[in-house]
Design an enzyme around this catalytic site. Sequence first.
Site, PDB file in Angstrom:
ATOM      1  N   ASP A   1     -11.008  -9.319  -5.501  1.00 32.68           N
ATOM      2  CA  ASP A   1     -10.894  -9.483  -4.048  1.00 32.68           C
ATOM      3  C   ASP A   1     -12.217  -9.128  -3.381  1.00 32.68           C
ATOM      4  O   ASP A   1     -13.143  -8.653  -4.033  1.00 32.68           O
ATOM      5  CB  ASP A   1      -9.721  -8.688  -3.459  1.00 32.68           C
ATOM      6  CG  ASP A   1      -9.948  -7.168  -3.450  1.00 32.68           C
ATOM      7  OD1 ASP A   1     -11.100  -6.709  -3.512  1.00 32.68           O
ATOM      8  OD2 ASP A   1      -8.944  -6.438  -3.364  1.00 32.68           O
TER       9      ASP A   1
ATOM     10  N   THR B   1      -5.402   2.553  -7.304  1.00 34.69           N
ATOM     11  CA  THR B   1      -6.711   2.346  -6.668  1.00 34.69           C
ATOM     12  C   THR B   1      -7.644   3.475  -7.083  1.00 34.69           C
ATOM     13  O   THR B   1      -7.333   4.651  -6.893  1.00 34.69           O
ATOM     14  CB  THR B   1      -6.553   2.275  -5.136  1.00 34.69           C
ATOM     15  OG1 THR B   1      -5.728   1.141  -4.851  1.00 34.69           O
ATOM     16  CG2 THR B   1      -7.890   2.101  -4.437  1.00 34.69           C
TER      17      THR B   1
ATOM     18  N   ARG C   1     -12.254 -16.241   1.913  1.00 34.47           N
ATOM     19  CA  ARG C   1     -11.871 -16.822   3.205  1.00 34.47           C
ATOM     20  C   ARG C   1     -11.632 -18.318   3.132  1.00 34.47           C
ATOM     21  O   ARG C   1     -11.259 -18.928   4.129  1.00 34.47           O
ATOM     22  CB  ARG C   1     -12.993 -16.594   4.246  1.00 34.47           C
ATOM     23  CG  ARG C   1     -13.467 -15.154   4.377  1.00 34.47           C
ATOM     24  CD  ARG C   1     -12.418 -14.280   5.048  1.00 34.47           C
ATOM     25  NE  ARG C   1     -12.870 -12.919   5.217  1.00 34.47           N
ATOM     26  CZ  ARG C   1     -12.516 -11.899   4.423  1.00 34.47           C
ATOM     27  NH1 ARG C   1     -11.710 -12.092   3.393  1.00 34.47           N
ATOM     28  NH2 ARG C   1     -12.958 -10.672   4.666  1.00 34.47           N
TER      29      ARG C   1
ATOM     30  N   SER D   1       0.827  -1.214   0.000  1.00 31.22           N
ATOM     31  CA  SER D   1       0.000   0.000   0.000  1.00 31.22           C
ATOM     32  C   SER D   1       0.863   1.267   0.000  1.00 31.22           C
ATOM     33  O   SER D   1       1.948   1.303   0.580  1.00 31.22           O
ATOM     34  CB  SER D   1      -0.871  -0.008   1.256  1.00 31.22           C
ATOM     35  OG  SER D   1      -1.388   1.265   1.518  1.00 31.22           O
TER      36      SER D   1
HETATM   37  C1  FMN Z   1      -7.459  -2.493   7.046  1.00 33.92           C
HETATM   38  C2  FMN Z   1      -7.515  -2.371   5.561  1.00 33.92           C
HETATM   39  C3  FMN Z   1      -6.717  -1.425   4.932  1.00 33.92           C
HETATM   40  C4  FMN Z   1      -6.739  -1.320   3.536  1.00 33.92           C
HETATM   41  N1  FMN Z   1      -5.886  -0.437   2.920  1.00 33.92           N
HETATM   42  C5  FMN Z   1      -5.871  -0.364   1.574  1.00 33.92           C
HETATM   43  C6  FMN Z   1      -4.937   0.482   0.916  1.00 33.92           C
HETATM   44  O1  FMN Z   1      -4.118   1.145   1.530  1.00 33.92           O
HETATM   45  N2  FMN Z   1      -4.996   0.539  -0.443  1.00 33.92           N
HETATM   46  C7  FMN Z   1      -5.898  -0.201  -1.175  1.00 33.92           C
HETATM   47  O2  FMN Z   1      -5.920  -0.110  -2.408  1.00 33.92           O
HETATM   48  N3  FMN Z   1      -6.773  -1.024  -0.568  1.00 33.92           N
HETATM   49  C8  FMN Z   1      -6.762  -1.148   0.781  1.00 33.92           C
HETATM   50  N4  FMN Z   1      -7.618  -2.013   1.394  1.00 33.92           N
HETATM   51  C9  FMN Z   1      -8.489  -2.885   0.574  1.00 33.92           C
HETATM   52  C10 FMN Z   1      -7.757  -4.206   0.261  1.00 33.92           C
HETATM   53  O3  FMN Z   1      -6.719  -4.003  -0.647  1.00 33.92           O
HETATM   54  C11 FMN Z   1      -8.711  -5.227  -0.372  1.00 33.92           C
HETATM   55  O4  FMN Z   1      -9.372  -4.634  -1.460  1.00 33.92           O
HETATM   56  C12 FMN Z   1      -9.746  -5.782   0.615  1.00 33.92           C
HETATM   57  O5  FMN Z   1      -9.196  -5.919   1.906  1.00 33.92           O
HETATM   58  C13 FMN Z   1     -10.258  -7.137   0.140  1.00 33.92           C
HETATM   59  O6  FMN Z   1     -11.296  -7.593   0.945  1.00 33.92           O
HETATM   60  P1  FMN Z   1     -11.113  -8.602   2.185  1.00 33.92           P
HETATM   61  O7  FMN Z   1     -10.491  -7.819   3.280  1.00 33.92           O
HETATM   62  O8  FMN Z   1     -12.522  -9.008   2.462  1.00 33.92           O
HETATM   63  O9  FMN Z   1     -10.242  -9.748   1.722  1.00 33.92           O
HETATM   64  C14 FMN Z   1      -7.601  -2.143   2.773  1.00 33.92           C
HETATM   65  C15 FMN Z   1      -8.392  -3.107   3.422  1.00 33.92           C
HETATM   66  C16 FMN Z   1      -8.344  -3.227   4.797  1.00 33.92           C
HETATM   67  C17 FMN Z   1      -9.174  -4.294   5.448  1.00 33.92           C
END
Ligand code: FMN
Length: 420
Positions: free
Chosen positions: A348, A217, A352, A168
């Site tokens: 995504d 993103t 799980r 990230s």
């Molecule tokens: C705590 C957290 C922080 C995240 N930070 C980012 C980020 O910095 N950049 C980004 O593109 N997506 C971010 N995401 C989204 C994840 O890349 C991803 O799309 C998502 O977690 C997928 O779903 P899941 O958690 O159900 O597997 C974040 C998700 C979570 C849970």
Amino acid sequence: MIPGTFLSRRMLLRYLAGSPLLAALTWTDIWPVDLGSQEGPELFPSALSDLEGTIDGLIASADKAINVFDFASVAKKKLPPAHYGYLATGVEDDRTLRANREAFSRINLRPRRLVDVSRIDRTTDLLGVDHSSPIILAPVGSQKGFHPEGEIAVANAARTQRHLQILSTVSTSSVAEVAAARGEPVWYQLYPTSQWDIARALLQRAADAGSPVVVLTVDLPTSSNRETEKRLKKMDSRDCTACHAPGIQGYLERKPMFEGLDISRLNGLLAPAMTWEFVDRLKEATSMKVVLKGIVTREDALLSLKHGVDGLIVSNHGGRAEESGRATMESLPEVVESVQGKIPVLVDGGFRRGSDVFKALAMGASAVCIGRPYLWGLAAFGQPGVEMVLKILRAELRDVMMFSGTPSLGDIRRSHVGMA
Ligand SMILES: Cc1cc2nc3c(=O)[nH]c(=O)nc-3n(C[C@H](O)[C@H](O)[C@H](O)COP(=O)(O)O)c2cc1C
């Protein structure tokens, strides 16, 4: 109220005397909240509390886990409420968060018999590079908020388990440090901010660390209404400003990718004015491949092709962007159909189980990213936790491939799944 939270505290403390877990359990008593967005089986079933290797029904080490949800319970217990809120939250009523999970129950398997599945091959080609697994670590910000080793623990796990990691923009370790720990370059996720100079500097840092792919993103034009996070933050009695100085400058001061950059004029991380022109500009400015993360419609998939994008991640940010109520597994078919195999489509949101991964591959995804499951592993046990999450998902995927009669990922077809 979390069932059993107060039941056997004394017993638990006796049992834990001398355990490294003790220090991490200090939030237990101050956090009696019932989270609508809680995932996995109900926590602390009392019938499990005396099982060997568990603490009040929680696993005591990564190797005791049976499935990835076992880590969720430990993460929830160990993390301070505000940090757990950041991890767990969806937006508003958490409907999209739940939709991501629920979609898998509407897709069934159609296993084929009498196929030689004595050897299972899970390697996959992504943008011209062979990867040993189609399960990828999604970009997640601020991982030192989950474990002191943060992204480095994740990179170490990605190295030992041979998974691709996406870092990230708002990481708490630099892309150079993470690539060194991973032992090879990682993909770099970009929040470009509204200033091109900053975006260019971030890109350069990723390129210098050898990143072959930048993941832009595109699903957060503004900050989203993360109510679960807000609620849990209110319950956290610590002084947050002791770690996070207020405002965007205070926030970014703790993010190594922004070190030395002039962030004084930034009024946020997000880029509400970003359009397809930015994608063109990005393509011109970098030799890295460009993947868009957050595409969920056929219209935008077609525009992505038109603008020469190299790959897509169908994502709703894990239910953390708009409250669309639409699962990514519902968006996946129209995106796959639109790009007609010209570029890889990743997905995504709510993955799980190995069978979830299988279902996405059957519906045309090239690979799947996971977010929260590896954060649960990280928060629970650091590197071994992340490793075990990856092992479990790989083993589950192997099993479902064997049962389905699909010895390699290329054998997995749309006909291996049906709709309930
Ligand atoms: C705590 C957290 C922080 C995240 N930070 C980012 C980020 O910095 N950049 C980004 O593109 N997506 C971010 N995401 C989204 C994840 O890349 C991803 O799309 C998502 O977690 C997928 O779903 P899941 O958690 O159900 O597997 C974040 C998700 C979570 C849970």
